[in-house]
Every structure is written in structure tokens, then in C-alpha cells.
Motif scaffolding. Structure first.
Motif, PDB file in Angstrom:
ATOM      1  N   PRO A  75     -12.001   1.385  -2.013  1.00 39.98           N
ATOM      2  CA  PRO A  75     -10.683   1.278  -1.375  1.00 39.98           C
ATOM      3  C   PRO A  75     -10.623   0.070  -0.463  1.00 39.98           C
ATOM      4  CG  PRO A  75     -11.933   3.077  -0.415  1.00 39.98           C
ATOM      5  CD  PRO A  75     -12.755   2.519  -1.559  1.00 39.98           C
ATOM      6  N   GLU A  96       0.799  -1.230   0.000  1.00 43.57           N
ATOM      7  CA  GLU A  96       0.000   0.000   0.000  1.00 43.57           C
ATOM      8  C   GLU A  96       0.833   1.282   0.000  1.00 43.57           C
ATOM      9  OE1 GLU A  96      -3.635   2.247   2.275  1.00 43.57           O
ATOM     10  OE2 GLU A  96      -2.721   0.512   3.231  1.00 43.57           O
ATOM     11  N   PRO A  97       1.849   1.452   0.834  1.00 41.15           N
ATOM     12  CA  PRO A  97       2.620   2.706   0.767  1.00 41.15           C
ATOM     13  C   PRO A  97       3.259   2.943  -0.601  1.00 41.15           C
ATOM     14  CG  PRO A  97       3.086   1.606   2.828  1.00 41.15           C
ATOM     15  CD  PRO A  97       2.270   0.639   1.985  1.00 41.15           C
ATOM     16  N   GLY A 108      -1.394   8.754   5.678  1.00 39.45           N
ATOM     17  CA  GLY A 108      -2.811   8.810   6.013  1.00 39.45           C
ATOM     18  C   GLY A 108      -3.016   9.644   7.260  1.00 39.45           C
ATOM     19  N   ARG A 164      -5.999   1.725 -10.400  1.00 40.60           N
ATOM     20  CA  ARG A 164      -6.849   2.798  -9.878  1.00 40.60           C
ATOM     21  C   ARG A 164      -8.294   2.602 -10.328  1.00 40.60           C
ATOM     22  NH1 ARG A 164      -4.916   8.524  -9.393  1.00 40.60           N
ATOM     23  NH2 ARG A 164      -4.204   7.732  -7.414  1.00 40.60           N
ATOM     24  N   ILE A 196       2.136  11.359   1.411  1.00 37.39           N
ATOM     25  CA  ILE A 196       1.424  10.086   1.241  1.00 37.39           C
ATOM     26  C   ILE A 196       0.900   9.498   2.548  1.00 37.39           C
ATOM     27  CG2 ILE A 196       2.707   9.535  -0.852  1.00 37.39           C
ATOM     28  CD1 ILE A 196       4.107   7.325   0.874  1.00 37.39           C
ATOM     29  N   PHE A 204       0.628   6.487  -6.996  1.00 39.21           N
ATOM     30  CA  PHE A 204      -0.599   7.202  -7.351  1.00 39.21           C
ATOM     31  C   PHE A 204      -0.413   8.708  -7.161  1.00 39.21           C
ATOM     32  CE2 PHE A 204      -3.384   3.310  -6.210  1.00 39.21           C
ATOM     33  CZ  PHE A 204      -3.263   2.810  -7.496  1.00 39.21           C
ATOM     34  N   GLU A 205       0.269   9.092  -6.097  1.00 38.13           N
ATOM     35  CA  GLU A 205       0.525  10.516  -5.855  1.00 38.13           C
ATOM     36  C   GLU A 205       1.339  11.108  -7.006  1.00 38.13           C
ATOM     37  OE1 GLU A 205       0.238  14.184  -4.119  1.00 38.13           O
ATOM     38  OE2 GLU A 205      -0.784  12.379  -3.437  1.00 38.13           O
ATOM     39  N   GLU A 250      -1.909   7.884  10.482  1.00 36.68           N
ATOM     40  CA  GLU A 250      -0.712   7.059  10.328  1.00 36.68           C
ATOM     41  C   GLU A 250       0.453   7.617  11.134  1.00 36.68           C
ATOM     42  OE1 GLU A 250       1.009   4.473   6.694  1.00 36.68           O
ATOM     43  OE2 GLU A 250      -0.037   6.321   6.238  1.00 36.68           O
ATOM     44  N   ARG A 282       2.028   1.868  -3.485  1.00 35.01           N
ATOM     45  CA  ARG A 282       0.928   2.256  -4.382  1.00 35.01           C
ATOM     46  C   ARG A 282       0.546   3.711  -4.155  1.00 35.01           C
ATOM     47  NH1 ARG A 282      -1.194  -2.611  -2.814  1.00 35.01           N
ATOM     48  NH2 ARG A 282      -2.741  -1.604  -1.481  1.00 35.01           N
ATOM     49  N   ARG A 283       0.411   4.111  -2.899  1.00 37.46           N
ATOM     50  CA  ARG A 283       0.030   5.500  -2.601  1.00 37.46           C
ATOM     51  C   ARG A 283       1.046   6.469  -3.187  1.00 37.46           C
ATOM     52  NH1 ARG A 283      -1.398   4.563   3.510  1.00 37.46           N
ATOM     53  NH2 ARG A 283       0.688   5.375   3.691  1.00 37.46           N
ATOM     54  N   ASP A 333      -9.902   0.225  -8.100  1.00 37.05           N
ATOM     55  CA  ASP A 333     -10.239   0.883  -6.852  1.00 37.05           C
ATOM     56  C   ASP A 333     -11.587   1.600  -6.974  1.00 37.05           C
ATOM     57  OD1 ASP A 333      -8.422   0.339  -4.900  1.00 37.05           O
ATOM     58  OD2 ASP A 333      -7.350   2.238  -5.024  1.00 37.05           O
TER      59      ASP A 333
END
Length: 111
Positions: free
Chosen positions: A109, A22-23, A49, A101, A47, A29-30, A52, A25-26, A104
Motif C-alpha cells: 500500500p 485515493e478516496p 480510514g 489492486r 471507506i 475497490f469497496e 481519517e 480508488r478506495r 498494490d
């Protein structure tokens, strides 16, 4: 598909491995969401959350995720500035990011 655009099974395996966490991917995506004029992504701030642990994420990014992405040439990582930008191989993985994406958007999500 021409010789120039052929993607090997090994390359697909690498890309799927990069997207498996996940990190990573984030972060990817960013990068996809930014225009070149917006500059690099600041990690971990851009990135993380809302709930987090920034210190834990930063440590994990520096020692696991960013080296893996940089070694695959998907990102350019400026360790001193703590920023990331698209690497030479980013445009090759961009279509896969769009597909992930869109999944998603369809499935929602994972959180």
C-alpha cells in the motif's frame, strides 16, 4: 479486439484520472469487494480510514469525488441515502481495478 470491446484513448485517460485519487480508488475497490446481495456502499463510513476526519472526507466526496465518478457512469450515487452502487460503466473499468489492486499486492500500500 473486436469493435464492441475497443476502448478509446480518451476512455483510458478518464479511467486513470478516476483512479488517480485515493478516496476514489478506495470507493471503487469497496464496490469491487461487495457482492450484489450486500447492497450499496455507505459513504463516507464504508471507506473512511481509522484516523481519517469523517466530516472532511464526506465534504470532499460530495463535492469532488462522487460527482466525478457519477458523471463518468462508473457509480450510481443516491445523494439522499448517502449510498453508492456500481454504475453502468463499472464493469468496463473492473479489469483496470483488478490490475491496480494486483500492483498494490506486489508493491504494498502507498501508506
Amino acid at each position: 479486439m473486436s469493435e464492441d470491446t475497443h476502448v478509446s484513448a480518451e476512455t483510458y485517460d478518464t479511467w486513470f484520472e478516476l483512479l488517480a485519487d485515493e478516496p476514489r480508488r478506495r470507493l471503487l475497490f469497496e464496490l469491487a469487494d461487495r457482492s450484489p446481495s450486500e447492497g450499496a456502499v455507505s459513504v463516507p463510513d464504508d471507506i473512511a480510514g481509522p484516523e481519517e476526519d469523517i466530516d472532511a472526507l464526506s465534504l470532499h466526496l460530495r463535492h469532488v469525488h462522487l460527482p466525478k465518478l457519477a458523471d463518468s457512469n462508473v457509480i450510481d450515487w443516491n445523494r439522499d441515502a448517502g449510498t453508492v452502487s456500481c454504475g453502468p460503466a463499472y464493469d468496463r473499468v473492473r479489469p483496470l481495478l483488478r490490475s491496480v489492486r494486483s500492483l498494490d499486492d506486489i508493491c504494498g500500500p502507498e501508506r
